[in-house]
Each structure stands twice: as C-alpha cells, then as structure tokens.
Design a protein around this motif. Structure first.
Motif, short mmCIF file in Angstrom:
data_model
loop_
_atom_site.label_atom_id
_atom_site.label_comp_id
_atom_site.label_asym_id
_atom_site.label_seq_id
_atom_site.Cartn_x
_atom_site.Cartn_y
_atom_site.Cartn_z
N SER A 9 0.87 -1.15 -0.10
CA SER A 9 0.08 0.06 0.02
C SER A 9 0.91 1.31 0.17
CB SER A 9 -0.79 -0.04 1.08
OG SER A 9 -0.41 -0.16 2.36
N THR A 10 0.35 2.68 -0.48
CA THR A 10 0.95 3.49 -0.94
C THR A 10 1.91 4.09 0.37
OG1 THR A 10 -0.48 4.29 -2.26
CG2 THR A 10 0.82 5.82 -1.34
N VAL A 23 1.77 1.75 -7.89
CA VAL A 23 1.01 1.09 -6.85
C VAL A 23 -0.51 1.22 -7.38
CG1 VAL A 23 0.01 1.46 -4.33
CG2 VAL A 23 2.37 1.65 -4.86
N GLY A 45 3.99 5.89 -6.76
CA GLY A 45 2.75 6.19 -6.53
C GLY A 45 1.86 5.50 -7.51
#
Length: 229
Positions: free
Chosen positions: A131-132, A153, A150
């Motif tokens: 996750s980010t 992802v 980002g």
C-alpha cells in the motif's frame, strides 16, 4: 492567476473531485469508476489545461501526502481488531508476506532486465505491491522516485481488481484465509476491496497480509537495495 492562489485551487479541486467520485462509485460500482481512476484523469487534465508544473500542483497538495503518515499508524487498528487471527495464523501471515515480497522483487528485476528499464524506474517498481504509505517509505530506501512508485502502486491495484476474482476462480483455494491473503499481499487496498466483497474473514485476512507485507517491505528495503545495487 497567481501561483499561490492556483496551488490552493488545486488542493480544493483535488479534495472535491475525489469525494465526488467516491460518491459516484458507491452508487455505481464499476471498475472504471474507482475514485483513483477518474480523479487522476480529471486532475491531469486540469494541470495540463492550466499549463501548470507538477511542483506547483504539489505545493499545497503535499499536505494530502503528509496524511499518509497518520494513515499508516491507523493500520494498527485492524491488527488489534483481528488479533485472534494474528495469534492463530501469525506464522502463515508472515511467511506468505515474505514469499509475496520475494516473488514481486524477483519478477520486477526479471521484467526490468528483459525490457532494459532504467535503474530509477526499476527501483520505483520494487515496492509496487504494498500500500502507498509503506511503498513510499520503502522506495526512499530503495533509491526510487516517490511519484513513479505512486503510479505503479495504483496500476498494480487496478490489475488486482480486474484479475483478482478471475484468478481466484481458477485456483482451487478452499479456505477463506487462502482466498483473502493473496489479494492483500499482491494488490494492497484495491485487493482488500475485492476480499471484503467475498466475505468478512477474507477481508480481515487481506487487511492483515496487506499490513504485514507493507511493514516487512519497509524493514527489508535497505537489504533489498543492497542486493539489487
């Protein structure tokens, strides 16, 4: 319009557009209406239409990125809520997360070598499956670029939504733990949404594996960076 004012406009528009798209998605749950997709498209169009640079857009919207810090801390809540599952399956959760990270890193390096990708892009890809908040922290140790990470992802998560359920139907996984874990380790928050639609236990397991994978990726990122140097 002055740059300072335009930067504030970007911040306001980002928040409004995201929550607007979120409301639309709640009524019409289609893959292409997932808030991350239309929000990104509309914001890119806005930045291009105003001939603005990314630093100008990021000047005030950086506070949204800062909120990823508290969001990371908030991940402690689902761990506490599902402590029964953690106590019972902690070894499977850790082992599964480690295997997921190893597979992701190896596949990334093989694909990057096959496509002759730039080192910066390769390093930005290494943490795409977590996750980010965790991915951005890990990529800082890996030597990648936060902006690229980002994007990767989000792309990884979208593939998880599109292919997640299809793959699970092809693989004969019977237990709910086995069905939820791959979605959390491979497609982070996007995979979590699919797991929750399958059932409460699948969603809980996906949430835990997503967190375990993220924490382990951050912890192991300096070692991975040395290995791929």
């Amino acid at each position: 319009m002055k740059d300072s004012m335009l930067s504030l406009v970007f911040l306001f528009v980002t928040i409004v557009v995201f929550y607007g798209n979120q409301a639309v998605y709640k009524k019409h749950q289609r893959i292409w209406l997932i808030p991350a997709i239309p929000t990104s498209i509309l914001l890119i169009a806005l930045v291009q239409a105003t001939s603005s640079s990314y630093p100008l857009y990021f000047k005030d919207t950086q506070w949204l990125v800062w909120l990823l810090g508290p969001a990371t801390v908030a991940f402690a809540l689902p761990i506490y809520q599902n402590r029964r599952i953690v106590r019972k399956y902690w070894m499977a959760l850790v082992a599964g997360s480690l295997v997921s990270i190893a597979v992701s890193v190896v596949v990334t390096l093989l694909v990057a070598q096959a496509l002759s990708l730039d080192k910066e892009i390769t390093r930005s890809l290494l943490s795409r499956s977590v996750s980010t908040p965790f991915a951005l922290e890990a990529t800082a140790n890996l030597g990648g670029t936060a902006q690229l990470t980002g994007v990767f992802v989000i792309i990884t998560g979208l593939f998880g939504i599109v292919l997640g359920e299809v793959i699970l139907t092809l693989i004969p996984l019977r237990s709910r733990l086995a069905k939820g874990a791959p979605l959390g380790t491979a497609a982070h928050g996007f995979g979590l949404s699919i797991a929750r639609s399958l059932g409460n236990e699948e969603g809980a397991v996906a949430s835990l594996t997503m967190i375990f994978s993220g924490v382990l990726m951050v912890v192991l990122s300096p070692l991975i960076a040395r290995m791929v140097a």
